[in-house]
Design an enzyme around this catalytic site. Sequence first.
Site, PDB file in Angstrom:
ATOM      1  N   LYS A   1      13.391  12.931 -24.769  1.00 34.97           N
ATOM      2  CA  LYS A   1      12.235  12.067 -24.494  1.00 34.97           C
ATOM      3  C   LYS A   1      11.482  11.728 -25.780  1.00 34.97           C
ATOM      4  CE  LYS A   1      11.251  13.090 -19.746  1.00 34.97           C
ATOM      5  NZ  LYS A   1      11.080  11.688 -19.361  1.00 34.97           N
TER       6      LYS A   1
ATOM      7  N   HIS B   1       7.651  33.987 -17.910  1.00 42.76           N
ATOM      8  CA  HIS B   1       6.207  34.276 -17.893  1.00 42.76           C
ATOM      9  C   HIS B   1       5.954  35.768 -17.741  1.00 42.76           C
ATOM     10  CE1 HIS B   1       4.865  30.076 -17.534  1.00 42.76           C
ATOM     11  NE2 HIS B   1       5.978  29.897 -16.855  1.00 42.76           N
TER      12      HIS B   1
ATOM     13  N   ARG C   1      -5.971  37.682 -24.722  1.00 41.15           N
ATOM     14  CA  ARG C   1      -6.732  36.682 -23.979  1.00 41.15           C
ATOM     15  C   ARG C   1      -7.516  37.372 -22.861  1.00 41.15           C
ATOM     16  NH1 ARG C   1      -2.040  33.904 -20.173  1.00 41.15           N
ATOM     17  NH2 ARG C   1      -3.758  32.609 -19.470  1.00 41.15           N
TER      18      ARG C   1
ATOM     19  N   SER D   1      -3.236  19.142   0.669  1.00 37.39           N
ATOM     20  CA  SER D   1      -3.494  17.807   0.123  1.00 37.39           C
ATOM     21  C   SER D   1      -2.323  17.351  -0.754  1.00 37.39           C
ATOM     22  CB  SER D   1      -4.794  17.833  -0.679  1.00 37.39           C
ATOM     23  OG  SER D   1      -4.880  16.716  -1.510  1.00 37.39           O
ATOM     24  N   SER D   2      -1.843  18.259  -1.593  1.00 31.93           N
ATOM     25  CA  SER D   2      -0.725  17.903  -2.489  1.00 31.93           C
ATOM     26  C   SER D   2       0.533  17.567  -1.702  1.00 31.93           C
ATOM     27  CB  SER D   2      -0.399  19.069  -3.424  1.00 31.93           C
ATOM     28  OG  SER D   2      -1.417  19.248  -4.330  1.00 31.93           O
TER      29      SER D   2
ATOM     30  N   THR E   1      13.607  17.506 -23.203  1.00 23.68           N
ATOM     31  CA  THR E   1      12.293  17.152 -23.751  1.00 23.68           C
ATOM     32  C   THR E   1      12.471  16.481 -25.112  1.00 23.68           C
ATOM     33  OG1 THR E   1      11.488  19.149 -22.665  1.00 23.68           O
ATOM     34  CG2 THR E   1       9.962  18.042 -24.146  1.00 23.68           C
TER      35      THR E   1
ATOM     36  N   TYR F   1       5.492  21.499 -14.884  1.00 20.06           N
ATOM     37  CA  TYR F   1       6.118  20.173 -15.015  1.00 20.06           C
ATOM     38  C   TYR F   1       5.479  19.151 -14.093  1.00 20.06           C
ATOM     39  CZ  TYR F   1       9.099  22.726 -17.997  1.00 20.06           C
ATOM     40  OH  TYR F   1       9.513  23.509 -19.028  1.00 20.06           O
TER      41      TYR F   1
ATOM     42  N   ASP G   1       0.872  -1.182   0.000  1.00 16.22           N
ATOM     43  CA  ASP G   1       0.000   0.000   0.000  1.00 16.22           C
ATOM     44  C   ASP G   1       0.899   1.220   0.000  1.00 16.22           C
ATOM     45  OD1 ASP G   1      -2.112   1.937   0.513  1.00 16.22           O
ATOM     46  OD2 ASP G   1      -3.295   0.264   1.260  1.00 16.22           O
TER      47      ASP G   1
ATOM     48  N   HIS H   1       6.025  27.729 -12.606  1.00 17.51           N
ATOM     49  CA  HIS H   1       6.676  26.990 -13.678  1.00 17.51           C
ATOM     50  C   HIS H   1       6.956  25.533 -13.308  1.00 17.51           C
ATOM     51  CE1 HIS H   1       7.742  26.815 -17.773  1.00 17.51           C
ATOM     52  NE2 HIS H   1       8.629  25.927 -17.407  1.00 17.51           N
TER      53      HIS H   1
END
Lengths: 527, 155
Positions: free
Chosen positions: A332, A304, A451, A170-171, A329, A258, A107, A254
Amino acid sequence: MEAAHAHHGHEAHGHHPTGIMRWITTTNHKDIGTLYLLFALTMFFVGGVLALMLRLELFEPGMQFWRPEFFNQLTTMHGLIMVFGAIMPAFVGFANWQVPLMIGAPDMAFARMNNWSFWLLPPAAVLLVVSFFVPGGAIAAGWTLYAPLSTQMGPGTDLAIFAVHILGASSIMGSINIITTILNMRAPGMTLMKMPLFVWTWLITAYLLIAVMPVLAGAVTMVLTDRHFGTSFFNAAGGGDPVMFQHIFWFFGHPEVYIMILPGFGIISQIVPTFARKPLFGYSSMVYATASIAILSFMVWAHHMFTVGMPAAAQLFFMYATMLIAVPTGVKVFNWIATMWKGSMTFETPMLFACGFIFVFSMGGFTGLVLAITPVDIQLQDTYYVVAHFHYVLVAGSLFALFGGAYYWLPKWIGRMYDETLGKWHFWLSMVFFNVTFFPMHFTGLAGLPRRVPDYNMQFADFNMISTIGAFGFGLSQLIFVYLLWKAIGGAGEKATDKVWEGAQGLEWTLPSPPPYHTFETPPVVK
Amino acid sequence: MECSERAHATEFTRFARRNNSLSSSGRLFVFAFLFIVSIGIAAAFAVIGAWPILPFAGLEMGVLYLAFRVFERHAADYERIAIAGDRVEVEICEAGRARCHEFNRYWAQVVSGEGARLALRSHGREVEIGRHLNDDQRRALARELGRRLHGTAGH
């Protein structure tokens, strides 16, 4: 990898409550995984309805349905709900179900804490949804909660801040559990470099969560104290700096990007070898690439916010650091393609989603490179080009990986095969409508459409109409998935075998489908 | 007298530890690494004035410390079964506390339960054994004990 000895049926001694109390009090990783996944699916539809309400308004120029203030609430809550309510819990659900099965653990390390981690989510979701109905409505500052907007809005902001606190707690509990489980409870013989890629990506994701969640908690707490307790962290009139909020938020934000994609990489790295019937090409380079992406994610936050003004040296640093992420990346993507090369491939629904992911996520990666170039970003900042970019990595990336993973492991979880024809319809309609929705946004963004604005100039009318049609098509296509799930869980499909997929490798496939309530109570030996 | 003090007089001993894929020093390293990263980030923000991140990082590290501490307490869990003369001793150590169960060799029975679970039973007392072993090792232990106790396999 082979389990010398896999499981023993232990249903009999697992005296667990039944009915609703089973789900409320459960400490079983499979039950909690199911709860996470159902919660995430529900929130996916809630966030999806908000997105369709946005697209409805944007179908034509002019104001048809919503007040501008409400439109901004919709954009904000769509982002918050999808990020914190759908994508993240869905990946945690996968971790709960799969990590113990894949490492041969009985578990999660702290089963009761696991239960708390989940049951914190519904109150947070209620806070977010209820905030629409308080005076002034929900927070409308964008999911980034930028100050000074967020320090000036109504009580809906406070509810969002509390929700973010709860979701963060929670995270953190979830990631502590995952790190402890993976590091301490691997079966004998399962060294770190023998772990399935999905487990590796979650280990690194959990590390990212532990590193950045306090930053988010601190950021929203400062917004709260600025709002109610007379502090001036982000208030220039009191000696604070609103730009500091952006630095703090994106230092969290940022790596968060990920956090939402690395487990997806892990899922794809499980699916591709299975359906190419070949071992994953470049396993160790995949691990190192994941770790590199995690490390680099701490050094790129200011891309950003190029437009807030920063020294040229800083712009150059953040531009090059961001471009550097393309290297791991790219490793991958190369490895997934190399795994397929000369493989004996078949294209069941999980593989379709994996191939779709590789194709469309790569496009999102490339537009990310475009946005990394500072002078270009200054032009494209806050346009629909950015919206297109991050939906290519979050919808076609994270969401397609989640769907791929769901189809891949669903027969293992429920013991029944799903309807392959419906699965393929789900994939193709999602793929087509996703592109119909978001591809035109590249054009509108390049042409300067900002936006988070409910109205637009006539020149953007055609592309927006196409996007709205695509959005409704995409939304309706997701109902196929619900119907497919309902059918499969109802037992309509044929009985799934233990291994389910011919090319599947790993400990979870040595267990019966569905696995018994308790599995690997004594660890298997991995050779 | 503690079980361990009589260990030298045994004719049969089996010792099994809990499965730990990370050593104590490994746990310390992981905790130190996460602590330095998390507190380092929070401290850097505190320097530029965003100090409220620091208490959250501290709280998180507190929970992480407790989690690792709980794991560490159970890391040394072990189980030792020894047969000496007419005595069978089962020593079970959990969270640093060792308990010793003693059985008469000629009365003790090896009981196989659900899913290869194993217990030693005598005079209405039952103690589960082989919890740190996998199924194959547990079956082998059952055969070995059965042979040593009564010259038979377990019931």
